[in-house]
Scaffold this active site. Structure first.
Site, PDB file in Angstrom:
ATOM      1  CG  HIS A 110      -2.080  -1.020   1.000  1.00  0.00           C
ATOM      2  ND1 HIS A 110      -2.106  -2.246   1.649  1.00  0.00           N
ATOM      3  CD2 HIS A 110      -3.166  -0.974   0.200  1.00  0.00           C
ATOM      4  CE1 HIS A 110      -3.190  -2.912   1.266  1.00  0.00           C
ATOM      5  NE2 HIS A 110      -3.857  -2.170   0.393  1.00  0.00           N
ATOM      6  CG  HIS A 127      -2.037   0.145  -4.198  1.00  0.00           C
ATOM      7  ND1 HIS A 127      -2.668  -0.804  -4.980  1.00  0.00           N
ATOM      8  CD2 HIS A 127      -3.004   0.665  -3.367  1.00  0.00           C
ATOM      9  CE1 HIS A 127      -3.954  -0.881  -4.632  1.00  0.00           C
ATOM     10  NE2 HIS A 127      -4.179   0.003  -3.650  1.00  0.00           N
ATOM     11  CG  HIS A 146      -7.338   4.157  -3.056  1.00  0.00           C
ATOM     12  ND1 HIS A 146      -6.379   4.218  -4.034  1.00  0.00           N
ATOM     13  CD2 HIS A 146      -7.337   2.888  -2.611  1.00  0.00           C
ATOM     14  CE1 HIS A 146      -5.831   3.018  -4.179  1.00  0.00           C
ATOM     15  NE2 HIS A 146      -6.387   2.184  -3.327  1.00  0.00           N
ATOM     16  CG  PHE A 197      -7.492 -12.204  -4.136  1.00  0.00           C
ATOM     17  CD1 PHE A 197      -6.616 -11.560  -4.999  1.00  0.00           C
ATOM     18  CD2 PHE A 197      -8.400 -11.419  -3.425  1.00  0.00           C
ATOM     19  CE1 PHE A 197      -6.640 -10.176  -5.151  1.00  0.00           C
ATOM     20  CE2 PHE A 197      -8.421 -10.038  -3.567  1.00  0.00           C
ATOM     21  CZ  PHE A 197      -7.546  -9.414  -4.433  1.00  0.00           C
TER      22      PHE A 197
HETATM   23  C1  LIG Z   1      -2.302  -9.476  -5.390  1.00  0.00           C
HETATM   24  O1  LIG Z   1      -2.992 -10.162  -4.380  1.00  0.00           O
HETATM   25  C2  LIG Z   1      -3.787  -9.430  -3.514  1.00  0.00           C
HETATM   26  C3  LIG Z   1      -3.957  -8.057  -3.599  1.00  0.00           C
HETATM   27  C4  LIG Z   1      -4.795  -7.401  -2.675  1.00  0.00           C
HETATM   28  C5  LIG Z   1      -5.438  -8.127  -1.682  1.00  0.00           C
HETATM   29  C6  LIG Z   1      -6.362  -7.476  -0.734  1.00  0.00           C
HETATM   30  N1  LIG Z   1      -6.987  -8.244   0.111  1.00  0.00           N
HETATM   31  N2  LIG Z   1      -7.889  -7.709   0.980  1.00  0.00           N
HETATM   32  C7  LIG Z   1      -8.812  -8.672   1.611  1.00  0.00           C
HETATM   33  C8  LIG Z   1      -9.509  -9.510   0.523  1.00  0.00           C
HETATM   34  C9  LIG Z   1     -10.387 -10.589   1.142  1.00  0.00           C
HETATM   35  N3  LIG Z   1      -9.633 -11.365   2.099  1.00  0.00           N
HETATM   36  C10 LIG Z   1      -9.968 -12.675   2.310  1.00  0.00           C
HETATM   37  N4  LIG Z   1     -10.112 -13.054   3.579  1.00  0.00           N
HETATM   38  C11 LIG Z   1     -10.485 -14.339   3.833  1.00  0.00           C
HETATM   39  N5  LIG Z   1     -10.665 -14.675   5.114  1.00  0.00           N
HETATM   40  N6  LIG Z   1     -10.662 -15.288   2.872  1.00  0.00           N
HETATM   41  C12 LIG Z   1     -10.451 -14.900   1.584  1.00  0.00           C
HETATM   42  S1  LIG Z   1     -10.559 -15.863   0.173  1.00  0.00           S
HETATM   43  C13 LIG Z   1     -10.116 -14.593  -0.860  1.00  0.00           C
HETATM   44  C14 LIG Z   1      -9.893 -13.442  -0.162  1.00  0.00           C
HETATM   45  C15 LIG Z   1     -10.094 -13.605   1.246  1.00  0.00           C
HETATM   46  C16 LIG Z   1      -8.981 -10.599   3.177  1.00  0.00           C
HETATM   47  C17 LIG Z   1      -8.050  -9.561   2.581  1.00  0.00           C
HETATM   48  C18 LIG Z   1      -7.961  -6.367   1.274  1.00  0.00           C
HETATM   49  O2  LIG Z   1      -8.797  -5.907   2.027  1.00  0.00           O
HETATM   50  C19 LIG Z   1      -6.909  -5.502   0.654  1.00  0.00           C
HETATM   51  C20 LIG Z   1      -7.294  -4.016   0.650  1.00  0.00           C
HETATM   52  C21 LIG Z   1      -8.250  -3.647  -0.415  1.00  0.00           C
HETATM   53  C22 LIG Z   1      -8.409  -4.405  -1.514  1.00  0.00           C
HETATM   54  C23 LIG Z   1      -7.814  -5.747  -1.693  1.00  0.00           C
HETATM   55  C24 LIG Z   1      -6.633  -6.000  -0.777  1.00  0.00           C
HETATM   56  C25 LIG Z   1      -5.261  -9.521  -1.597  1.00  0.00           C
HETATM   57  C26 LIG Z   1      -4.434 -10.166  -2.519  1.00  0.00           C
HETATM   58  O3  LIG Z   1      -4.204 -11.517  -2.512  1.00  0.00           O
HETATM   59  C27 LIG Z   1      -4.802 -12.299  -1.493  1.00  0.00           C
HETATM   60 MG   LIG Z   2      -7.456   0.559   0.720  1.00  0.00          MG
END
Ligand SMILES: COc1ccc(C2=NN(C3CCN(c4nc(N)nc5sccc45)CC3)C(=O)[C@@H]3CC=CC[C@H]23)cc1OC
Ligand SMILES: [Mg+2]
Length: 373
Positions: free
Chosen positions: A85, A89, A125, A307
């Site tokens: 972040h 980004h 943001h 994801f």
């Molecule tokens: C390149 O790879 C990535 C880039 C960004 C992120 C982020 N991730 N998260 C959340 C997403 C949901 N998440 C999940 N939690 C759980 N329990 N299961 C699961 S299954 C699948 C997800 C998940 C938590 C983190 C954020 O808020 C960030 C801030 C704003 C936007 C996206 C950003 C993530 C990446 O790769 C993972």
């Molecule tokens: Mg953010």
């Protein structure tokens, strides 16, 4: 005067190389990491300044170029040196929303003020993001969670920091906007940035289907059949246009898997670095370790597949449907990237694991250490 401002907003000995890169400012394939390197780590300033010039926003809103640069350089310096972040980004998301706004379906959709607000929202943001999640700030009784009552803590903080910087006379690049225009810009920016809180993702997915169906119904077929945009979206309500911008910034924020693999994997390294630093702090504080944050049990490939399947692909499929056929490249990249990670997993069993893969990014963890407290 004009001649004191460099072509891309910041002084750099690599102006020719930066010019070559900026020729791709309208393309999904722009390499933002190269822009960061050749702009002396001013990717956010140079990308925003180049987009503002290209969209003629400096003339339209009688912006002082010097005040715009002052604001952008100050904003960029308020992004922390955290792995994911950081200001790269912000530059990446800003350039992404610029490209999405160029989709022919939107040729006649947004006002200049809405475009200004959207680019501003993207640039600000995540400013001053400390490299940990909202949940971590809440669980660790951080000052910011206290300040924002555990509600969209990071998103509220970035908005407050960004607008505070605007109060500096030398940085107030929107000084020539009317009071009404400033009010609208602030209203749209707040709405869009608050919608980047992943806790709002479910609500966005709930409404997107019915909202897009209503838009398709309204879509006007251009009477002049040989015009380039024969199906532009025209929305009479500002509320609907802001909803579209909210989704657009959310898509841009979740666009890493829609990029070429060589770019995408650099973002994976960075987010996993950031999540693992947080997990280290949770472990040493005896807190439960958040999902994807435990470097000792991390399954990076599985996390990306989860994801993509749970979040990124469903969102981009909705978006691509609305603007069909203009986002096919994003869907194709998501698919090939997911397959690549599936292949890595299938390849594990046969590959003898001689050494763990350490992330290729080595990041100065001073910002992370600050949080050790
Ligand atoms: C390149 O790879 C990535 C880039 C960004 C992120 C982020 N991730 N998260 C959340 C997403 C949901 N998440 C999940 N939690 C759980 N329990 N299961 C699961 S299954 C699948 C997800 C998940 C938590 C983190 C954020 O808020 C960030 C801030 C704003 C936007 C996206 C950003 C993530 C990446 O790769 C993972
Ligand atoms: Mg953010």
């Amino acid at each position: 005067s004009m001649d004191t401002i460099p072509r891309f907003g910041t002084e750099t000995p690599h102006e020719a190389k930066l010019a070559e890169l900026m020729d791709n400012i309208d393309a999904w394939g722009l390499n933002i990491f190269d822009v960061h390197n050749y702009s002396q780590s001013h990717s956010l300033t140079s990308v925003m300044y180049t987009i503002f010039k290209k969209r003629n926003l400096i003339e339209t809103f009688r912006i002082s170029p010097q005040k715009l640069i002052n604001y952008l350089v100050t904003l960029e310096s308020h992004y922390l040196d955290v792995p994911y972040h950081c200001s790269i980004h912000a530059a990446d998301v800003t350039q992404a929303i610029h490209v999405l706004l160029l989709i022919p379906s939107f040729e006649n959709t947004f006002t200049d003020l809405e475009i200004l607000a959207a680019l501003f929202a993207a640039a600000i943001h995540d400013v001053d993001h400390p490299g940990v999640t909202n949940q971590y700030l809440i669980n660790s009784d951080n000052e910011l969670a206290l300040m924002y009552n555990d509600t969209s803590v990071l998103e509220n903080h970035s908005l407050a920091v960004a607008f505070k910087l605007l109060q500096n006379e030398d940085c107030d690049f929107i000084e020539n906007l009317s009071d009404e225009q400033r009010k609208i810009l602030r209203q749209i920016s707040i709405d869009m940035v608050l919608a980047t809180d992943m806790s709002k993702h479910g609500a966005i997915m709930q409404t997107i289907q019915s909202f897009h169906q209503s838009l398709k119904a309204k879509q006007c077929k251009d009477s002049n059949s040989n015009s380039s945009t024969n199906d532009s979206l025209v929305l009479t309500e500002q509320k609907e246009r802001v909803q579209l911008l909210r989704e657009m910034l959310h898509c841009a924020d979740l666009s890493n898997p829609t990029k070429h693999l060589s770019i995408y994997t650099q973002w994976v390294d960075r987010i996993m670095d950031e999540f693992h630093y947080q997990g280290d702090r949770e472990r040493s504080a005896g807190m439960p370790i958040s999902p994807m944050c435990n470097r000792r049990t991390a399954d990076i490939e599985m996390a990306q597949i989860g994801f993509i399947q749970a979040i990124v692909e469903p969102l981009w499929q909705m978006w691509a449907q609305l603007v069909y056929p203009h986002c096919q490249q994003m869907l194709d990249n998501i698919d090939s990237n997911r397959q690549w990670y599936e292949y890595q997993i299938s390849n594990r069993s046969s590959r003898n694991n001689t050494s763990d893969k350490t992330t290729s990014q080595s990041h100065d963890s001073k910002e992370q250490d600050k949080l050790k407290g």
